[in-house]
Design an enzyme around this catalytic site. Structure first.
Site, PDB file in Angstrom:
ATOM      1  N   HIS A  95      54.258 128.563  30.638  1.00  0.00           N
ATOM      2  CA  HIS A  95      55.490 128.059  30.219  1.00  0.00           C
ATOM      3  C   HIS A  95      56.305 129.244  30.618  1.00  0.00           C
ATOM      4  O   HIS A  95      56.227 130.349  30.043  1.00  0.00           O
ATOM      5  CB  HIS A  95      55.673 127.491  28.724  1.00  0.00           C
ATOM      6  CG  HIS A  95      57.024 127.044  28.433  1.00  0.00           C
ATOM      7  ND1 HIS A  95      57.649 126.172  29.229  1.00  0.00           N
ATOM      8  CD2 HIS A  95      57.976 127.426  27.519  1.00  0.00           C
ATOM      9  CE1 HIS A  95      58.782 125.870  28.682  1.00  0.00           C
ATOM     10  NE2 HIS A  95      59.018 126.732  27.751  1.00  0.00           N
ATOM     11  N   ILE A 127      54.733 125.190  19.471  1.00  0.00           N
ATOM     12  CA  ILE A 127      55.936 124.972  20.279  1.00  0.00           C
ATOM     13  C   ILE A 127      56.562 126.493  20.264  1.00  0.00           C
ATOM     14  O   ILE A 127      57.321 126.509  21.313  1.00  0.00           O
ATOM     15  CB  ILE A 127      57.043 124.173  19.813  1.00  0.00           C
ATOM     16  CG1 ILE A 127      56.254 122.488  19.362  1.00  0.00           C
ATOM     17  CG2 ILE A 127      58.167 123.796  20.766  1.00  0.00           C
ATOM     18  CD1 ILE A 127      57.283 121.400  19.058  1.00  0.00           C
ATOM     19  N   THR A 128      56.462 127.352  19.172  1.00  0.00           N
ATOM     20  CA  THR A 128      57.042 128.486  19.289  1.00  0.00           C
ATOM     21  C   THR A 128      56.786 129.300  20.612  1.00  0.00           C
ATOM     22  O   THR A 128      55.723 129.364  20.659  1.00  0.00           O
ATOM     23  CB  THR A 128      56.522 129.072  18.022  1.00  0.00           C
ATOM     24  OG1 THR A 128      56.976 128.588  16.870  1.00  0.00           O
ATOM     25  CG2 THR A 128      57.306 130.557  17.922  1.00  0.00           C
ATOM     26  N   ASN A 129      57.745 130.047  21.045  1.00  0.00           N
ATOM     27  CA  ASN A 129      57.774 130.968  22.060  1.00  0.00           C
ATOM     28  C   ASN A 129      57.486 132.343  22.072  1.00  0.00           C
ATOM     29  O   ASN A 129      57.758 132.812  20.772  1.00  0.00           O
ATOM     30  CB  ASN A 129      59.141 130.778  22.894  1.00  0.00           C
ATOM     31  CG  ASN A 129      59.172 129.762  23.950  1.00  0.00           C
ATOM     32  OD1 ASN A 129      58.070 129.283  24.703  1.00  0.00           O
ATOM     33  ND2 ASN A 129      60.399 128.925  24.171  1.00  0.00           N
TER      34      ASN A 129
HETATM   35  P1  A3D Z   1      65.527 127.207  15.000  1.00  0.00           P
HETATM   36  O1  A3D Z   1      66.574 126.321  14.865  1.00  0.00           O
HETATM   37  O2  A3D Z   1      66.023 128.703  14.766  1.00  0.00           O
HETATM   38  O3  A3D Z   1      64.334 127.045  14.049  1.00  0.00           O
HETATM   39  C1  A3D Z   1      63.256 127.960  13.709  1.00  0.00           C
HETATM   40  C2  A3D Z   1      63.039 127.666  12.067  1.00  0.00           C
HETATM   41  O4  A3D Z   1      61.976 128.741  11.820  1.00  0.00           O
HETATM   42  C3  A3D Z   1      64.145 128.320  11.217  1.00  0.00           C
HETATM   43  O5  A3D Z   1      64.433 127.275  10.449  1.00  0.00           O
HETATM   44  C4  A3D Z   1      63.464 129.289  10.378  1.00  0.00           C
HETATM   45  O6  A3D Z   1      63.928 129.462   9.138  1.00  0.00           O
HETATM   46  C5  A3D Z   1      62.125 129.180  10.323  1.00  0.00           C
HETATM   47  N1  A3D Z   1      61.066 130.160  10.429  1.00  0.00           N
HETATM   48  C6  A3D Z   1      61.508 131.456  10.840  1.00  0.00           C
HETATM   49  N2  A3D Z   1      60.249 132.410  10.117  1.00  0.00           N
HETATM   50  C7  A3D Z   1      59.469 131.375   9.579  1.00  0.00           C
HETATM   51  C8  A3D Z   1      58.030 131.446   8.794  1.00  0.00           C
HETATM   52  N3  A3D Z   1      57.596 132.585   8.636  1.00  0.00           N
HETATM   53  N4  A3D Z   1      57.674 130.206   8.308  1.00  0.00           N
HETATM   54  C9  A3D Z   1      58.209 129.016   8.420  1.00  0.00           C
HETATM   55  N5  A3D Z   1      59.330 128.994   9.072  1.00  0.00           N
HETATM   56  C10 A3D Z   1      60.078 130.142   9.618  1.00  0.00           C
HETATM   57  O7  A3D Z   1      64.719 127.340  16.399  1.00  0.00           O
HETATM   58  P2  A3D Z   1      64.349 126.004  17.262  1.00  0.00           P
HETATM   59  O8  A3D Z   1      63.843 124.942  16.573  1.00  0.00           O
HETATM   60  O9  A3D Z   1      65.297 125.824  18.288  1.00  0.00           O
HETATM   61  O10 A3D Z   1      63.188 126.597  18.156  1.00  0.00           O
HETATM   62  C11 A3D Z   1      61.895 126.944  17.357  1.00  0.00           C
HETATM   63  C12 A3D Z   1      60.951 127.491  18.528  1.00  0.00           C
HETATM   64  O11 A3D Z   1      60.658 126.833  19.760  1.00  0.00           O
HETATM   65  C13 A3D Z   1      61.593 128.903  19.188  1.00  0.00           C
HETATM   66  O12 A3D Z   1      60.312 130.045  19.198  1.00  0.00           O
HETATM   67  C14 A3D Z   1      61.884 128.386  20.633  1.00  0.00           C
HETATM   68  O13 A3D Z   1      61.939 129.528  21.365  1.00  0.00           O
HETATM   69  C15 A3D Z   1      60.758 127.452  20.946  1.00  0.00           C
HETATM   70  N6  A3D Z   1      61.008 126.703  21.938  1.00  0.00           N
HETATM   71  C16 A3D Z   1      59.667 126.326  22.765  1.00  0.00           C
HETATM   72  C17 A3D Z   1      60.038 125.451  23.688  1.00  0.00           C
HETATM   73  C18 A3D Z   1      58.708 125.337  24.639  1.00  0.00           C
HETATM   74  O14 A3D Z   1      58.949 124.405  25.521  1.00  0.00           O
HETATM   75  C19 A3D Z   1      57.558 125.734  24.440  1.00  0.00           C
HETATM   76  C20 A3D Z   1      61.096 124.903  23.992  1.00  0.00           C
HETATM   77  C21 A3D Z   1      62.229 125.040  22.993  1.00  0.00           C
HETATM   78  C22 A3D Z   1      62.120 125.802  22.080  1.00  0.00           C
END
Ligand code: A3D
Length: 320
Positions: free
Chosen positions: A176, A119-121
């Site tokens: 995306h 899911i990561t962007n």
């Molecule tokens: P967030 O709440 O910041 O969670 C990310 C987590 O990743 C944090 O708890 C960090 O501690 C952890 N992290 C950072 N580095 C590492 C690592 N090396 N190993 C393990 N964990 C780590 O973000 P989120 O949950 O809101 O979003 C996560 C990702 O999804 C981001 O990249 C967003 O841009 C992406 N995203 C994608 C979509 C799609 O539709 C593709 C939609 C929304 C968000």
């Protein structure tokens, strides 16, 4: 039959929501992995304590070491950083590529038989990099974006037509981001295509065009409202739909970022196309007929993904 094991790599906003949904749906036992000490353990404990009230049977645990994901059936990857207002998804490239390298190594060592959903962007490039870093077969590594983008499209269409979201189907192709290609003629209310609904006077082309644009900007709209992060409820639920199709061999036809080997004239690239997800992972890629406008939109989208892949290769030469 032993319970399945779901590993959530990244325990932030989406990771926590994934854990909640997976527990409520009893998809299996859940491990949340994160580098932040205490965060995955705290979320797992909190969620486990909701179990007696909800009545779900699922073991939840949190970990800061990859050993904990050993033998996972499904890994859902959200590790990395999300967008802040004013940032594009592409701004996340460098930092999240490094994260994919470590996540890929962890999956390779401990969960080589898993179905992996990224899911990561920026999504299409991250899933491409993750597949290279983990070395799992491309049909076992997919990206979540199309289910979310089409859910956003369906929500807006249901509001416009004042009908149940249940009766609205929608289709979104391509990468995306701003270049995604919503396909109006494959979008319908109970089988009636949107162009026919326009002819029936249920909406106008102008209003549908606005909805298409709002769908493309769907993520940015939420980022600008939240201010501290990006969407997480709808992204999580979309990934769970994909995981469920794999775990239950449902063979759902879902738009996902999949590895193309010549389909749609594209090779060695991950981009959003309709795929069947079953017990073998991506079991089939549907190659639908595109008209000239869709082809141009899809090409623009693929070009944008290729541009980011080239940038990724300069940042991380091991991907070249
Ligand atoms: P967030 O709440 O910041 O969670 C990310 C987590 O990743 C944090 O708890 C960090 O501690 C952890 N992290 C950072 N580095 C590492 C690592 N090396 N190993 C393990 N964990 C780590 O973000 P989120 O949950 O809101 O979003 C996560 C990702 O999804 C981001 O990249 C967003 O841009 C992406 N995203 C994608 C979509 C799609 O539709 C593709 C939609 C929304 C968000």
């Amino acid at each position: 039959m032993a319970r399945k094991k779901i590993a959530l790599i990244g325990g932030g906003m989406i990771g926590g929501t994934l854990a909640h949904l997976a527990a409520l749906k009893e998809l299996g036992d859940i491990v949340i992995f994160d580098i932040a000490e205490g965060l995955p353990q705290g979320k797992a404990l909190d969620l486990a304590q909701s179990g007696p009230v909800e009545g779900f049977n699922a073991r939840l645990s949190g970990a800061n070491s990859y050993e904990a994901i050993a033998g996972a059936d499904v890994c859902i990857v959200t590790a990395g950083v999300p967008r802040k207002p004013g940032m594009s998804r592409d701004d996340l490239l460098g930092i999240n590529l490094k994260v994919m390298a470590s996540v890929g190594a962890g999956i390779k060592q401990y969960a080589p038989n898993a179905f992996v959903i990224c899911i990561t962007n920026p999504l299409d490039v991250m899933v491409w990099a993750l597949q290279k870093y983990c070395g799992l077969p491309p049909e076992k590594v997919v990206g979540m974006a199309g289910v979310l983008d089409s859910a956003r499209f369906r929500h807006f269409l249901a509001e416009e037509f004042n009908v149940s979201v249940q009766d609205v189907t929608a289709f979104v192709l391509g990468g995306h981001g701003d270049t995604m290609v919503p396909l109006i003629r494959y979008s319908a209310v109970a089988g009636i295509p949107v162009p026919d609904l326009i002819k029936m006077g249920w909406s106008s082309q102008e209003k549908i065009d606005k909805i298409v644009q709002r769908t493309r900007d769907g993520g940015a709209e939420i980022v600008s409202l939240l201010k501290t992060g990006s969407a997480y409820y709808a992204p999580a639920t979309s990934a769970i739909e994909m995981a469920e199709s794999y775990l239950k061999d449902k063979k759902r036809l879902l738009p996902c970022a999949a590895h193309l080997t010549g389909q749609y004239g594209v090779k060695d690239t991950y981009v959003g196309v309709p795929v069947v997800i079953g017990a073998n992972g991506v079991e089939r890629i549907a190659e639908i007929a595109l008209n000239d406008e869709d082809k141009a939109g899809f090409k623009k989208s693929v070009d944008a993904v290729h541009g980011l892949m080239a940038a990724a290769k300069t940042i991380a030469p091991d991907l070249a």
